[in-house]
Design an enzyme around this catalytic site. Structure first.
Site, PDB file in Angstrom:
ATOM      1  N   SER A 155      -4.107   0.380  14.266  1.00 14.40           N
ATOM      2  CA  SER A 155      -4.764   1.686  14.385  1.00 14.40           C
ATOM      3  C   SER A 155      -5.338   1.835  15.787  1.00 14.40           C
ATOM      4  O   SER A 155      -5.817   0.858  16.384  1.00 14.40           O
ATOM      5  CB  SER A 155      -5.900   1.801  13.371  1.00 14.40           C
ATOM      6  N   GLY A 173       0.822  -1.222   0.000  1.00 17.83           N
ATOM      7  CA  GLY A 173       0.000   0.000   0.000  1.00 17.83           C
ATOM      8  C   GLY A 173       0.847   1.259   0.000  1.00 17.83           C
ATOM      9  O   GLY A 173       0.568   2.209   0.723  1.00 17.83           O
ATOM     10  N   TYR A 207     -13.902  -1.083  10.221  1.00 15.34           N
ATOM     11  CA  TYR A 207     -12.474  -0.749  10.263  1.00 15.34           C
ATOM     12  C   TYR A 207     -11.909  -1.040  11.653  1.00 15.34           C
ATOM     13  O   TYR A 207     -10.859  -1.685  11.794  1.00 15.34           O
ATOM     14  CB  TYR A 207     -12.289   0.724   9.904  1.00 15.34           C
TER      15      TYR A 207
HETATM   16  N1  LIG Z   1      -4.152   7.900   8.115  1.00 18.31           N
HETATM   17  C1  LIG Z   1      -4.401   7.668   9.403  1.00 18.31           C
HETATM   18  O1  LIG Z   1      -4.775   8.560  10.158  1.00 18.31           O
HETATM   19  C2  LIG Z   1      -4.173   6.284   9.952  1.00 18.31           C
HETATM   20  C3  LIG Z   1      -4.332   6.086  11.331  1.00 18.31           C
HETATM   21  C4  LIG Z   1      -4.138   4.809  11.858  1.00 18.31           C
HETATM   22  C5  LIG Z   1      -3.797   3.773  11.031  1.00 18.31           C
HETATM   23  N2  LIG Z   1      -3.647   3.985   9.697  1.00 18.31           N
HETATM   24  C6  LIG Z   1      -3.303   2.842   8.869  1.00 18.31           C
HETATM   25  O2  LIG Z   1      -2.170   3.155   8.090  1.00 18.31           O
HETATM   26  C7  LIG Z   1      -2.189   2.423   6.867  1.00 18.31           C
HETATM   27  C8  LIG Z   1      -2.010   3.380   5.698  1.00 18.31           C
HETATM   28  O3  LIG Z   1      -3.021   4.368   5.763  1.00 18.31           O
HETATM   29  P1  LIG Z   1      -2.995   5.689   4.884  1.00 18.31           P
HETATM   30  O4  LIG Z   1      -3.473   6.781   5.744  1.00 18.31           O
HETATM   31  O5  LIG Z   1      -1.708   5.863   4.190  1.00 18.31           O
HETATM   32  O6  LIG Z   1      -4.195   5.331   3.861  1.00 18.31           O
HETATM   33  P2  LIG Z   1      -4.329   5.495   2.269  1.00 18.31           P
HETATM   34  O7  LIG Z   1      -3.802   6.804   1.831  1.00 18.31           O
HETATM   35  O8  LIG Z   1      -5.751   5.172   1.974  1.00 18.31           O
HETATM   36  O9  LIG Z   1      -3.391   4.365   1.718  1.00 18.31           O
HETATM   37  C9  LIG Z   1      -3.723   3.011   1.841  1.00 18.31           C
HETATM   38  C10 LIG Z   1      -3.098   2.247   0.693  1.00 18.31           C
HETATM   39  O10 LIG Z   1      -3.506   0.872   0.808  1.00 18.31           O
HETATM   40  C11 LIG Z   1      -3.796   0.410  -0.493  1.00 18.31           C
HETATM   41  N3  LIG Z   1      -4.741  -0.703  -0.498  1.00 18.31           N
HETATM   42  C12 LIG Z   1      -6.047  -0.712  -0.165  1.00 18.31           C
HETATM   43  N4  LIG Z   1      -6.577  -1.927  -0.355  1.00 18.31           N
HETATM   44  C13 LIG Z   1      -5.591  -2.712  -0.836  1.00 18.31           C
HETATM   45  C14 LIG Z   1      -5.503  -4.071  -1.254  1.00 18.31           C
HETATM   46  N5  LIG Z   1      -6.563  -4.889  -1.221  1.00 18.31           N
HETATM   47  N6  LIG Z   1      -4.325  -4.542  -1.700  1.00 18.31           N
HETATM   48  C15 LIG Z   1      -3.256  -3.740  -1.751  1.00 18.31           C
HETATM   49  N7  LIG Z   1      -3.252  -2.432  -1.395  1.00 18.31           N
HETATM   50  C16 LIG Z   1      -4.424  -1.940  -0.934  1.00 18.31           C
HETATM   51  C17 LIG Z   1      -4.378   1.608  -1.223  1.00 18.31           C
HETATM   52  O11 LIG Z   1      -4.214   1.438  -2.616  1.00 18.31           O
HETATM   53  P3  LIG Z   1      -5.169   2.171  -3.688  1.00 18.31           P
HETATM   54  O12 LIG Z   1      -4.906   3.633  -3.498  1.00 18.31           O
HETATM   55  O13 LIG Z   1      -4.711   1.649  -4.986  1.00 18.31           O
HETATM   56  O14 LIG Z   1      -6.558   1.803  -3.337  1.00 18.31           O
HETATM   57  C18 LIG Z   1      -3.570   2.765  -0.661  1.00 18.31           C
HETATM   58  O15 LIG Z   1      -2.442   3.070  -1.451  1.00 18.31           O
HETATM   59  C19 LIG Z   1      -3.520   1.663   6.853  1.00 18.31           C
HETATM   60  O16 LIG Z   1      -3.333   0.342   7.304  1.00 18.31           O
HETATM   61  C20 LIG Z   1      -4.359   2.447   7.856  1.00 18.31           C
HETATM   62  O17 LIG Z   1      -5.381   1.658   8.419  1.00 18.31           O
HETATM   63  C21 LIG Z   1      -3.819   5.205   9.133  1.00 18.31           C
END
Ligand SMILES: NC(=O)c1ccc[n+]([C@@H]2O[C@H](COP(=O)([O-])OP(=O)(O)OC[C@H]3O[C@@H](n4cnc5c(N)ncnc54)[C@H](OP(=O)(O)O)[C@@H]3O)[C@@H](O)[C@H]2O)c1
Length: 246
Positions: A138, A9, A152
């Site tokens: 998370s 991701g 989630y």
């Molecule tokens: N942002 C926050 O505040 C936050 C807080 C706590 C935890 N997290 C965790 O941190 C991680 C990254 O979050 P982020 O904020 O960077 O989110 P993001 O911008 O939505 O990035 C998530 C990435 O995961 C990819 N993805 C989704 N489904 C997938 C699949 N089936 N196979 C492969 N790749 C997949 C997406 O690809 P596509 O773009 O191609 O769909 C996207 O590039 C996640 O696990 C999230 O739960 C984030």
């Protein structure tokens, strides 16, 4: 050890920050996303020659994709040492309106995807006598969610359990399995999915008064990925601005 790290991701957001940090630290980095095209720009910006970076598709819901990437990296660099299970889908929805299909779809990505990554790469690391798995958890998985839906939150809660189960399984083989658990981060997905008024309220309620920093999460992942982190396993490191204190 070949200093090879796989970050899922990694097209943007936290995954991109982690990939950039590990590459800066000298690792060869494989960055994957739902399509190769989505991660290629990040790969090109790190190393257009492709010597120290590989970009490809890995749908974390598909075991065959995991096996295929494991084999590609073994062919290209001789094996993988670090897996960062970062890919996930953050979703916001009122509890009583989540359909069974939406619930299952979210769990399939966040929980099943993490399970498959550990199940495929854990034995690869065990057989090589060394490995580091870092699961991106998370805060929602601990407190039920401040800005996200129950699907989630529940899926991330399961990541805690998987982290401990896989940590126990591989501890004697030089393989550590840990989780890093951020609260709301200053990243695009937060602004895209959380209503602006609600976001202001969330920020006002964070004890340290600010959203979390993706670069610091990446630094923490790099620390857990380092050889010196050998005694940390089955742990979950909270980085949530004081929103949840154990
Ligand atoms: N942002 C926050 O505040 C936050 C807080 C706590 C935890 N997290 C965790 O941190 C991680 C990254 O979050 P982020 O904020 O960077 O989110 P993001 O911008 O939505 O990035 C998530 C990435 O995961 C990819 N993805 C989704 N489904 C997938 C699949 N089936 N196979 C492969 N790749 C997949 C997406 O690809 P596509 O773009 O191609 O769909 C996207 O590039 C996640 O696990 C999230 O739960 C984030």
């Amino acid at each position: 050890m070949n200093n090879v790290a796989l970050v899922t991701g990694a097209a943007r957001g936290l995954g991109e920050a982690i990939a950039r940090k590990l590459h800066k630290e000298g690792y060869k980095v494989a960055i994957t996303g739902t399509s190769a095209a989505s991660v290629q720009p990040v790969a090109d910006s790190l190393d257009a020659s492709g010597e120290s970076v590989w970009a490809g598709a890995l749908d974390i819901r598909k075991k065959s994709d995991w096996e295929s990437v494991r084999d590609i990296l073994t062919e290209k660099w001789g094996g993988t040492d670090i897996l960062v299970n970062n890919a996930g889908r953050s979703q916001v929805a009122p509890l009583l309106e989540i359909t069974p299909e939406q619930f299952t779809a979210n769990v399939e990505i966040n929980l099943n995807g993490t399970f498959l990554g550990c199940q495929v790469f854990g034995p690869h690391f065990r057989d090589r006598g060394y490995g580091r798995i870092i699961n991106i958890h998370s805060l929602a998985g601990h407190n039920g969610g401040t800005a996200t839906g129950a699907h989630y939150a529940a899926s991330k809660g399961g990541v805690s359990t998987l982290t401990k189960v896989f940590a126990r399984e591989f501890a004697a083989a030089g393989v550590t399995v840990n989780a890093v658990s951020p609260g709301p981060l200053d990243l695009p997905v937060v602004y895209e999915t959380v209503d602006p008024d609600k976001l202001e309220t969330i920020k006002a309620n964070i004890p340290v008064g600010r959203l979390g920093d993706a670069e610091f999460i990446a630094d923490t992942v790099a620390l857990l990925a380092s050889p010196g982190a050998a005694s940390v396993t089955g742990a979950c490191w909270d980085i949530n601005g004081g929103l949840y204190m154990r």
